[in-house]
Design a protein around this motif. Structure first.
Motif, mmCIF file in Angstrom:
data_model
loop_
_atom_site.group_PDB
_atom_site.id
_atom_site.type_symbol
_atom_site.label_atom_id
_atom_site.label_comp_id
_atom_site.label_asym_id
_atom_site.label_seq_id
_atom_site.Cartn_x
_atom_site.Cartn_y
_atom_site.Cartn_z
ATOM 1 N N LEU A 73 0.849 -1.188 0.000
ATOM 2 C CA LEU A 73 0.000 0.000 0.000
ATOM 3 C C LEU A 73 0.886 1.240 0.000
ATOM 4 C CD1 LEU A 73 -2.052 -2.240 0.976
ATOM 5 C CD2 LEU A 73 -3.309 -0.342 2.019
ATOM 6 N N GLU A 74 0.355 2.337 -0.494
ATOM 7 C CA GLU A 74 1.152 3.563 -0.563
ATOM 8 C C GLU A 74 0.788 4.513 0.579
ATOM 9 O OE1 GLU A 74 1.377 5.313 -4.428
ATOM 10 O OE2 GLU A 74 1.657 3.354 -5.393
ATOM 11 N N ASN A 75 1.744 5.388 0.866
ATOM 12 C CA ASN A 75 1.530 6.446 1.864
ATOM 13 C C ASN A 75 1.087 5.898 3.215
ATOM 14 O OD1 ASN A 75 1.944 8.285 -0.288
ATOM 15 N ND2 ASN A 75 -0.217 8.056 -0.861
ATOM 16 N N ALA A 76 1.589 4.729 3.572
ATOM 17 C CA ALA A 76 1.238 4.183 4.886
ATOM 18 C C ALA A 76 1.837 5.109 5.931
ATOM 19 C CB ALA A 76 1.774 2.757 5.033
ATOM 20 N N MET A 291 -7.130 -4.766 6.431
ATOM 21 C CA MET A 291 -5.747 -4.780 5.948
ATOM 22 C C MET A 291 -5.553 -5.914 4.939
ATOM 23 S SD MET A 291 -3.895 -4.110 9.644
ATOM 24 C CE MET A 291 -2.186 -4.240 9.107
ATOM 25 N N GLU A 292 -6.090 -7.067 5.286
ATOM 26 C CA GLU A 292 -5.967 -8.238 4.416
ATOM 27 C C GLU A 292 -6.758 -8.028 3.115
ATOM 28 O OE1 GLU A 292 -4.015 -10.749 4.993
ATOM 29 O OE2 GLU A 292 -4.776 -12.474 3.861
ATOM 30 N N ALA A 293 -7.898 -7.357 3.223
ATOM 31 C CA ALA A 293 -8.681 -7.071 2.014
ATOM 32 C C ALA A 293 -7.851 -6.247 1.034
ATOM 33 C CB ALA A 293 -9.969 -6.332 2.395
ATOM 34 N N ALA A 294 -7.187 -5.209 1.567
ATOM 35 C CA ALA A 294 -6.351 -4.370 0.705
ATOM 36 C C ALA A 294 -5.180 -5.183 0.146
ATOM 37 C CB ALA A 294 -5.831 -3.173 1.504
ATOM 38 N N ARG A 295 -4.624 -6.039 0.987
ATOM 39 C CA ARG A 295 -3.494 -6.858 0.552
ATOM 40 C C ARG A 295 -3.896 -7.754 -0.625
ATOM 41 N NH1 ARG A 295 -0.445 -11.047 4.725
ATOM 42 N NH2 ARG A 295 1.441 -11.371 3.481
ATOM 43 N N THR A 307 -9.581 5.370 -5.471
ATOM 44 C CA THR A 307 -8.623 5.042 -4.411
ATOM 45 C C THR A 307 -9.303 4.221 -3.304
ATOM 46 O OG1 THR A 307 -7.201 6.945 -4.795
ATOM 47 C CG2 THR A 307 -7.242 6.081 -2.541
ATOM 48 N N VAL A 308 -8.654 3.162 -2.900
ATOM 49 C CA VAL A 308 -9.098 2.430 -1.714
ATOM 50 C C VAL A 308 -8.190 2.863 -0.571
ATOM 51 C CG1 VAL A 308 -9.320 0.167 -0.626
ATOM 52 C CG2 VAL A 308 -9.976 0.462 -3.030
ATOM 53 N N ARG A 309 -8.777 3.404 0.433
ATOM 54 C CA ARG A 309 -7.987 3.902 1.572
ATOM 55 C C ARG A 309 -8.340 3.105 2.827
ATOM 56 N NH1 ARG A 309 -8.278 10.170 2.874
ATOM 57 N NH2 ARG A 309 -6.866 10.271 1.061
ATOM 58 N N LEU A 435 -13.640 -7.809 -2.188
ATOM 59 C CA LEU A 435 -14.544 -7.716 -3.337
ATOM 60 C C LEU A 435 -15.444 -6.489 -3.217
ATOM 61 C CD1 LEU A 435 -15.718 -8.819 -5.966
ATOM 62 C CD2 LEU A 435 -17.221 -10.289 -4.586
ATOM 63 N N LEU A 436 -15.941 -6.250 -2.014
ATOM 64 C CA LEU A 436 -16.777 -5.070 -1.784
ATOM 65 C C LEU A 436 -16.021 -3.795 -2.154
ATOM 66 C CD1 LEU A 436 -19.451 -3.883 -0.506
ATOM 67 C CD2 LEU A 436 -18.114 -3.653 1.605
ATOM 68 N N ALA A 437 -14.787 -3.711 -1.672
ATOM 69 C CA ALA A 437 -13.977 -2.525 -1.939
ATOM 70 C C ALA A 437 -13.746 -2.367 -3.439
ATOM 71 C CB ALA A 437 -12.639 -2.631 -1.200
ATOM 72 N N TYR A 438 -13.462 -3.491 -4.086
ATOM 73 C CA TYR A 438 -13.220 -3.427 -5.528
ATOM 74 C C TYR A 438 -14.458 -2.927 -6.264
ATOM 75 C CZ TYR A 438 -12.051 -4.660 -10.261
ATOM 76 O OH TYR A 438 -11.816 -4.598 -11.611
#
Lengths: 452, 452
Positions: A73-76, A291-295, A307-309, A435-438
Motif C-alpha cells: 500500500l502507498e503512503n502508509a 488490511m488483508e482485504a487491501a493486501r 482510491t481504496v484507503r 470484493l466489496l472494496a473493488y
C-alpha cells in the motif's frame, strides 16, 4: 448491423463486469490459508490490548503502518490524534455484610475513582429508567442496575445490546442525579461464566461524577437476591482516573485509484480496544480483515479506478477522537463510500447499507457474487461509529455484518481473545471485503437513475 | 375357578404397585414450585463455597442438620470426620518475557506453594503422557500441559472429562519426575470465557511435590502460541499449603423403614465444594435434591418398608474422608442400594446402575413410571465417588444422570453458581429421586431370579 435492443425499463444494472474479480479473489482465498489469523494472533500475543494512552496501542499503530507498507500500500502513515488517557488503576468490590464475598468487577471506562474505600448499602433497580422513579430513596446508596440482556435472537439475527447498554452508558449520571454514591451495572451480556464486561460510560454535563463499575451477571443476581432478603453493604474501591491527553494516531494507507484518484472508498476499523482480553474481536480482527482485504487487491493487481484507503481509527472506544480527527482532516475529500468492520469476525453473512433505497438496490444486485464467501445479502442498517461523520454528511456508509451471535458474549471482556476467531471466517471476511472494496471503487457511477 | 395362567417365562416383574406413589409424587411436584431452588440459593448466597476446613462448610453442615430435622426426618445428626485443610492463600501467574501479561489462574487443590516467586521458562506438552517422553528436556522448566477437552458429545451424551482430567491429577508428579519446577494445566473444560477451573491433584508417593495450577483455555493457547515463537518466561507465586487436619462431619438423617428398618437405601451427595463459585452445581444442588426427595416422601407419608437414609458426605473433593468414615462406621449395616447425586442439576434424563444385568433389568422395568419427571432410562454406569466403597462391597449402586452437557463448563470454576440451575430441573430431579428411593426401599426383593 441491427441496433442494440433497448434495455428493459426496470432491469438491474449489469454486475457481470465484477464477476472475474470475484472469481480471482475466490481462487486467491485458497492460497491465503490462515495467514490473516496468524497476523492477528501475533498482535494479540505480542502486543495485547490497546487502550487509548497505552504503549500497546502505539506499538500496534507502528506495527500496522509497517505491515501495510509491506503489503504494497502507498503512503502508509500515522496521522496524529490527541486521545484521552484513562487508567483503571487498582479496583475491587466486595460484599462486607451480611456475608463477606468478593465480587468480580471491572470499572467502567472513563469512571472517576472512589477516593478511598466507599461503603454503602446496595439498592437494586432492574432498569436504568427506574432510578429516576425511585428518586431520593436511592440517595446515599450504591445502586445496582440489574438489567438483563435477553439472549441473542437467532431467527431475527438480533442482539439486545442497544437497549441494555443504556444502563452502562447512562447509569452513573442517572444515579448521581438522585444522590447515589456509586453505580454497579450488570455486565451487558446474555452469557456469562462469571465474566465481567467493561465499556464507556457517559457523564452528563452539570451532573456530579460518581464511580461506576460492571459486575458479572452472576454477581448481579446474587446481589439482587441478597438485597431481597435484607440490607447488603458493599465496599467499592477504584483508583481509576483520567490523566489527561496524549499523542496517538490514525493509521492511513492507500491503493491509489487508477483513474479517479481523488475519489475515495474508505475501509475502516478501530485499532484501540479496552484494556481486558486482547481485543481481537473488538476490533483488531476488523483491522486485520480490512488490511488483508487491501493486501488481496494488491496481490491480485486489482487496482480499481478509485482510491481504496484503509483507515485504522484510534480511540473509538472512549472518545471517537480518531474518527473526529480524520473527518476534520479529510472531510473535504471526496469519499464515495465509507465502510467499517467493527462487528466481530464471525462467519461472513451480510453487509449493511446506511444509504437510501437506490443505494441498497444497487448493492443488492452484486450479492450473488459474494456467495462463495458466505455473504448472502445486503441489508439496511448502520455503517460504524468511526465512519458515522461521513454518513452524516451524506456519504454512502456500509457496515460489516458477520454472524454476531457470540459477539456480545466477548465484547469488552477478558474473554475477547484471538482463540475465539475462526481463521477461515477471518479469511473469508477479508476476501468479501476485498470484493466489496473493488466493486465500490471500480463500479460505474452513478448506477442510480440519475444521469452520469 | 380356572387356575391362574402360568407366568410367561421372561415376563418382567410387575411394577404396577409403584404407580400410585409415582402419581402422588407427580401431583406433589405442582405444589412444590421453586422451594428447593430457593433453599439452594439461600445456602449459595448466605454461606457460599464450602471447602474442607472452611467455616462455610461447617455452617452448611449445621444448616443441613437443622433443615433435615425440620422436614421430619429422624436422627438428623453430624457424624464427626477429620478432614485435611488446604488453603489457597495468595497466588498469581504472569508472563514476564517476552511480554508482560497476567494469566488467569487457580492453584490446584492440594498443591504445595512456590516458596516465593518462581520464575522459569515454559515448555509446552499437549498431553500428560508426553512429559515422560520429553524427559530431562523439561528439567528446570515450568511445564504447561495444553491438553484440550473435546466438546461435549450430545449424540453419545458423553463428556471427555475422564481422559482430560489426567493432566490435572497426574501432571504435577509426572513433571516432578523429569525435574520440572512447576506445572501449569489447561483448565479441564471444553468451554471458557477466560474461566479457570481448579480441582484436586494427586502427588505420587516418593516423588517430589512441585506446585501446580490451572490456567484458562485462553491463556493456555496463548502460552502455547507464544512458546512456538520463542522462549517465554513465567513467574508463578502460590502461598498454598495444607495446614493439617480439622474436624468436620457427614450429615446423616433417616426416614426409618416401616418393617425392615435395618435395611438401608442411601441417598448421598457431598456437601463440600471447591473454594470458587458457590458450589451449587458441585454439589450443593445434589444435596438439596436428595434432601428434597426425602422431604417429599415425608410430606406424602410414603414411608417404605426399608429405611431411607440421607447422607451428605463431607470432603469429597480433596480426600473422600467423609465417604471413608461413613463406610468405616456403617459398612456392616445392611445397605440394599446406595445412590449419589453428584452430576449437576441439569434436566432429568436417566439413572445409571452400577450393578449386574439383573439389577439393570429390574430397574429398567420401572422406567415408564419416571417419564413424568423427564427420566427416560436406566443405563449401565457408575454410582458416585462417595458411595463407591459400598459398590466395591457388592451393594447395588445407582448414579444420577441428568443432562450433563453444561456440567463441565462450570465444574470447579468461579462460574459454578446457583443461577446456572433451573428451578424446575432441580424440582423434577428431586421428585424423580424421591420415586427412586421409594421403589428401592419398598420393592419386593429379590426381583431377580433367585428365590426369596
Amino acid at each position: 448491423m441491427p441496433a442494440d435492443p433497448a434495455p428493459e425499463p426496470d432491469a438491474e444494472p449489469s454486475v457481470a463486469w465484477a464477476q472475474p474479480a470475484a472469481e480471482r479473489i475466490e481462487a486467491h482465498l485458497e492460497t491465503m490459508g490462515d495467514r490473516a489469523w496468524r497476523r492477528l494472533a501475533f498482535v494479540a500475543d505480542t502486543i495485547g490490548h490497546r487502550l487509548s494512552g497505552s504503549q500497546g496501542l502505539e506499538r500496534a499503530i507502528d506495527w500496522a503502518v509497517t505491515e501495510l507498507a509491506s503489503y504494497g500500500l502507498e503512503n502508509a502513515r500515522r496521522e496524529k490524534v490527541k486521545v484521552p488517557k484513562w487508567v483503571r488503576g487498582r479496583e475491587y468490590a466486595r460484599v462486607v455484610a451480611p456475608v463477606e464475598r468478593e465480587l468480580v468487577m471491572l470499572g467502567l471506562g472513563g469512571s472517576v475513582g472512589t477516593r478511598g474505600r466507599l461503603r454503602a448499602e446496595v439498592a437494586v433497580v432492574s432498569h436504568v429508567d427506574e432510578i429516576a422513579k425511585r428518586g431520593k430513596a436511592l440517595a446515599g446508596k450504591i445502586v445496582l442496575i440489574d438489567q438483563a440482556m435477553p439472549p441473542y435472537d437467532h431467527e431475527q439475527r438480533k442482539s439486545f445490546y442497544g437497549e441494555t447498554v443504556q444502563a452502562r452508558s447512562r447509569g452513573a449520571s442517572e444515579g448521581a442525579k438522585v444522590g447515589a454514591k456509586a453505580v454497579l451495572v450488570r455486565s451487558v451480556t446474555a452469557r456469562s461464566l462469571r465474566t465481567p464486561h467493561t465499556g464507556a460510560l457517559r457523564y452528563e454535563e452539570g451532573v456530579p461524577k460518581i464511580p461506576a463499575a460492571a459486575v458479572t451477571v452472576e454477581d448481579a443476581v446474587f446481589l439482587a437476591r441478597s438485597v431481597a432478603r435484607g440490607p447488603v453493604t458493599v465496599e467499592l474501591f477504584m483508583s481509576a482516573k483520567t490523566v489527561g491527553e496524549v499523542d496517538s494516531a490514525n493509521v492511513v494507507a492507500e491503493i491509489p485509484g487508477r483513474t479517479r484518484r481523488d475519489e475515495i472508498v474508505l475501509l475502516g476499523c478501530h485499532i484501540d480496544s479496552w484494556d481486558v482480553g486482547d481485543g481481537s474481536t473488538d476490533d483488531m480482527g476488523g483491522c486485520i480483515a480490512v488490511m488483508e482485504a487491501a493486501r488481496i487487491l494488491v496481490e491480485l493487481e486489482l487496482v480499481p479506478r478509485r482510491t481504496v484507503r484503509v483507515v485504522l481509527f484510534t480511540n473509538e472506544e472512549n472518545g471517537l477522537r480518531g474518527a473526529k480527527a480524520y473527518h476534520a482532516a479529510h472531510g473535504q475529500e471526496r469519499h464515495v463510500a465509507v465502510f467499517e468492520a467493527d462487528a466481530g469476525q464471525g462467519a461472513p453473512l451480510a453487509f449493511s447499507v446506511a444509504g437510501d433505497d437506490a443505494d441498497l438496490a444497487a448493492l443488492e444486485a452484486y450479492a450473488p457474487l459474494f456467495l462463495p464467501f458466505g455473504v448472502t445479502a445486503f441489508v439496511p442498517g448502520g455503517a460504524g461509529a468511526d465512519v458515522s461523520p461521513f454518513v452524516a454528511d451524506g456519504v454512502l456508509g456500509i457496515g460489516h455484518r458477520p454472524d454476531g451471535s457470540h459477539y456480545f458474549d466477548l465484547h469488552h471482556s477478558p474473554a475477547d481473545t484471538v482463540d475465539k476467531i475462526d481463521p477461515d471466517h477471518l479469511a473469508r471476511n477479508a476476501a468479501s471485503i476485498a470484493l466489496l472494496a473493488y466493486i465500490l471503487a471500480e463500479r460505474p457511477e452513478p448506477e442510480a437513475p440519475a444521469a452520469e
